[in-house]
Design a protein around this motif. Structure first.
Motif, short mmCIF file in Angstrom:
data_model
loop_
_atom_site.label_atom_id
_atom_site.label_comp_id
_atom_site.label_asym_id
_atom_site.label_seq_id
_atom_site.Cartn_x
_atom_site.Cartn_y
_atom_site.Cartn_z
N GLY A 124 -13.46 -0.84 -10.05
CA GLY A 124 -13.44 -2.02 -10.90
C GLY A 124 -13.22 -1.70 -12.36
N SER A 125 -13.31 -0.41 -12.73
CA SER A 125 -13.09 -0.01 -14.12
C SER A 125 -11.60 0.12 -14.41
CB SER A 125 -13.78 1.32 -14.41
OG SER A 125 -15.15 1.25 -14.10
N ARG A 126 -11.29 0.10 -15.71
CA ARG A 126 -9.90 0.28 -16.15
C ARG A 126 -9.69 1.73 -16.56
NH1 ARG A 126 -5.75 -3.23 -15.09
NH2 ARG A 126 -6.67 -5.30 -14.80
N VAL A 127 -8.55 2.30 -16.20
CA VAL A 127 -8.17 3.65 -16.61
C VAL A 127 -6.71 3.62 -17.02
CG1 VAL A 127 -9.82 4.84 -15.13
CG2 VAL A 127 -7.58 4.25 -14.24
N ASP A 128 -6.31 4.65 -17.77
CA ASP A 128 -4.89 4.86 -18.04
C ASP A 128 -4.37 5.88 -17.04
OD1 ASP A 128 -5.02 3.10 -20.08
OD2 ASP A 128 -4.92 4.59 -21.70
N VAL A 129 -3.17 5.67 -16.54
CA VAL A 129 -2.57 6.60 -15.59
C VAL A 129 -1.21 7.06 -16.10
CG1 VAL A 129 -3.77 5.65 -13.59
CG2 VAL A 129 -1.58 4.69 -14.24
N THR A 130 -0.88 8.29 -15.79
CA THR A 130 0.44 8.82 -16.13
C THR A 130 1.04 9.43 -14.87
OG1 THR A 130 -0.47 10.98 -16.71
CG2 THR A 130 -0.27 9.36 -18.48
N ASP A 131 2.35 9.60 -14.91
CA ASP A 131 3.04 10.21 -13.78
C ASP A 131 2.65 11.67 -13.64
OD1 ASP A 131 4.37 7.85 -13.16
OD2 ASP A 131 6.04 8.31 -14.50
N PRO A 132 2.73 12.24 -12.41
CA PRO A 132 2.36 13.64 -12.22
C PRO A 132 3.34 14.59 -12.90
CG PRO A 132 3.34 12.76 -10.24
CD PRO A 132 3.17 11.60 -11.17
N ALA A 133 2.83 15.76 -13.26
CA ALA A 133 3.71 16.76 -13.86
C ALA A 133 4.62 17.39 -12.81
CB ALA A 133 2.87 17.84 -14.56
N GLU A 134 4.13 17.49 -11.56
CA GLU A 134 4.93 18.11 -10.52
C GLU A 134 6.00 17.13 -10.04
OE1 GLU A 134 1.75 17.75 -10.52
OE2 GLU A 134 0.80 19.73 -10.56
N PRO A 135 7.24 17.56 -9.91
CA PRO A 135 8.31 16.65 -9.52
C PRO A 135 8.21 16.17 -8.08
CG PRO A 135 9.14 18.90 -9.65
CD PRO A 135 7.76 18.92 -10.25
N ASP A 136 7.54 16.93 -7.22
CA ASP A 136 7.48 16.56 -5.81
C ASP A 136 6.17 15.87 -5.44
OD1 ASP A 136 5.95 18.75 -6.24
OD2 ASP A 136 6.49 19.78 -4.38
N SER A 137 5.40 15.41 -6.41
CA SER A 137 4.11 14.77 -6.16
C SER A 137 4.15 13.32 -6.60
CB SER A 137 3.00 15.53 -6.90
OG SER A 137 1.78 14.83 -6.78
N ASP A 138 3.40 12.47 -5.85
CA ASP A 138 3.27 11.06 -6.19
C ASP A 138 1.86 10.71 -6.64
OD1 ASP A 138 5.91 10.50 -5.59
OD2 ASP A 138 5.47 10.12 -3.47
N VAL A 139 1.01 11.72 -6.84
CA VAL A 139 -0.38 11.47 -7.24
C VAL A 139 -0.43 11.28 -8.76
CG1 VAL A 139 -2.73 12.34 -7.23
CG2 VAL A 139 -1.21 12.82 -5.30
N LEU A 140 -0.91 10.12 -9.17
CA LEU A 140 -1.00 9.83 -10.60
C LEU A 140 -2.22 10.52 -11.20
CD1 LEU A 140 -0.24 5.99 -10.47
CD2 LEU A 140 1.38 7.88 -10.85
N TYR A 141 -2.20 10.72 -12.53
CA TYR A 141 -3.34 11.26 -13.25
C TYR A 141 -4.05 10.12 -13.97
CZ TYR A 141 -1.60 15.92 -12.35
OH TYR A 141 -1.18 17.07 -11.74
N LEU A 157 0.85 -1.19 0.00
CA LEU A 157 0.00 0.00 0.00
C LEU A 157 0.88 1.22 0.00
CD1 LEU A 157 -2.75 1.40 0.31
CD2 LEU A 157 -2.44 1.26 2.79
N ARG A 158 0.59 2.13 -0.91
CA ARG A 158 1.35 3.37 -1.00
C ARG A 158 0.39 4.53 -0.91
NH1 ARG A 158 5.33 4.98 -6.03
NH2 ARG A 158 5.87 7.06 -5.33
N THR A 159 0.58 5.41 0.07
CA THR A 159 -0.29 6.56 0.23
C THR A 159 0.52 7.83 0.11
OG1 THR A 159 0.02 6.64 2.60
CG2 THR A 159 -1.80 5.29 1.79
N THR A 160 -0.13 8.87 -0.42
CA THR A 160 0.53 10.17 -0.56
C THR A 160 -0.45 11.26 -0.17
OG1 THR A 160 -0.12 10.27 -2.87
CG2 THR A 160 2.08 9.44 -2.41
N SER A 161 0.07 12.43 0.06
CA SER A 161 -0.76 13.56 0.47
C SER A 161 -1.59 14.08 -0.69
CB SER A 161 0.12 14.69 1.01
OG SER A 161 -0.65 15.81 1.24
N ALA A 162 -2.87 14.42 -0.39
CA ALA A 162 -3.75 14.97 -1.43
C ALA A 162 -3.99 16.45 -1.24
CB ALA A 162 -5.09 14.23 -1.39
#
Length: 311
Positions: free
Chosen positions: A281-298, A224-229
């Motif tokens: 349960g749905s499928r999505v595409d995710v990309t890395d965040p634009a901000e270098p200090d963030s771990d939240v995917l898009y 489990l990986r959690t990051t700040s929102a």
């Protein structure tokens, strides 16, 4: 670790504060006859308040020569001497002399104040504790028809009231100002403990919402990986970086939630605010965040759906 630190701090506060609460009582740490005790009590007057509780009759004792220097020194610092007489106590002549010398007096209405002899009054006049030309406490507790004066008489006498005589009300018997001091400090320590507990709770990492009710997938999720929102809130996200990867939605994305990628849960934000977010349960595409200090995917609709929307 944080809890141990909290209790260590509280223990330190208790150790530092409790010894500063002086013990009261006519005995205290001072023994001997009246001149010896008065000398002991007077020794601390120049440094602050000394409180003496007369809890039994205290004889005068000693000789005028033994007492004279000590009495003069006490009169010079009498503002720092506090004398308390609880209910039902007879002061004795020594206790009454203490009341005359005190700058602050707390007398219960049911206390019994022994009168001073003419010789003692004259002795107190010689050191400036009693005044011949003005009415003061010596006029009330000096020679009279009765052997004692009630505490209530002291309280209701106008001259005594002018000398800071206070009533310990019957409902408050046994509760002096030091008891209230202890109560106040206990309340303060309780507030400090509550503040420390609150600080510890705020500093703990928050559990990811909805993790306890995640849908069961065919492959077990092992990490489990959690990051700040807090950096995103409900702002419209900017396009992500890097190649798109397929992920499985695990919680609602309103606008943030969790997706599973390679059997690991990641925080993700729905990057299409104009379209409904996909259900768990749905499928999505995710990309890395634009901000270098963030771990939240898009998260985006899968490639085919995204392309169709672009057309």
């Amino acid at each position: 670790m944080r809890r141990s630190l909290c209790f260590t701090v509280l223990a330190g506060i208790l150790i530092a504060v409790l010894p500063s609460i002086p013990a009261t009582g006519v005995e205290g740490a001072c023994g001997g006859d009246f001149p010896a005790r008065l000398k002991c009590w007077s020794g601390g007057l120049s440094g602050g308040t000394v409180t003496v509780t007369v809890d039994h009759a205290l004889p005068l004792g000693g000789t005028p020569g033994d007492r004279e220097t000590i009495l003069r020194g006490t009169v010079r610092h009498q503002a720092n001497l506090e004398v308390q007489v609880p209910a039902g106590v007879s002061t004795g002549e020594g206790g009454t002399v203490l009341l005359v010398l005190a700058g602050r007096r707390l007398v219960d209405p049911d206390a019994r104040i022994d009168r001073l002899s003419p010789k003692t009054v004259k002795e107190l006049e010689g050191v400036g504790a009693c005044h011949r030309d003005s009415r003061d406490l010596c006029d009330v507790v000096g020679p009279g028809r009765t052997a004692q004066v009630t505490g209530n008489r002291l309280i209701t006498t106008e001259q005594v009231t002018g000398k800071y005589t206070y009533v310990v009300a019957p409902a408050d018997k046994g509760t002096d100002y030091k008891t209230w001091l202890l109560i106040g400090m206990s309340a303060l320590l309780a507030l400090l403990l509550a503040a420390l507990v609150y600080a510890v709770r705020r500093s703990r990492p928050l559990a990811a919402p909805g993790i306890g009710s995640l849908p069961v997938s065919d492959e077990p999720t092992t990490r489990l990986r959690t990051t700040s929102a807090s950096a995103y809130g409900r702002r419209t996200p900017v396009p992500g970086n890097g190649p798109a990867r397929s992920a499985l939605v695990r919680t609602d994305l309103h606008p943030q939630g969790y997706v599973e990628l390679d059997r690991v849960l990641y925080r993700a934000v729905w990057a299409q605010p104009g379209r409904p977010a996909p259900a768990p349960g749905s499928r999505v595409d995710v990309t890395d965040p634009a901000e270098p200090d963030s771990d939240v995917l898009y998260a985006f609709p899968p490639a085919a759906g995204r392309h169709a929307h672009a057309r």
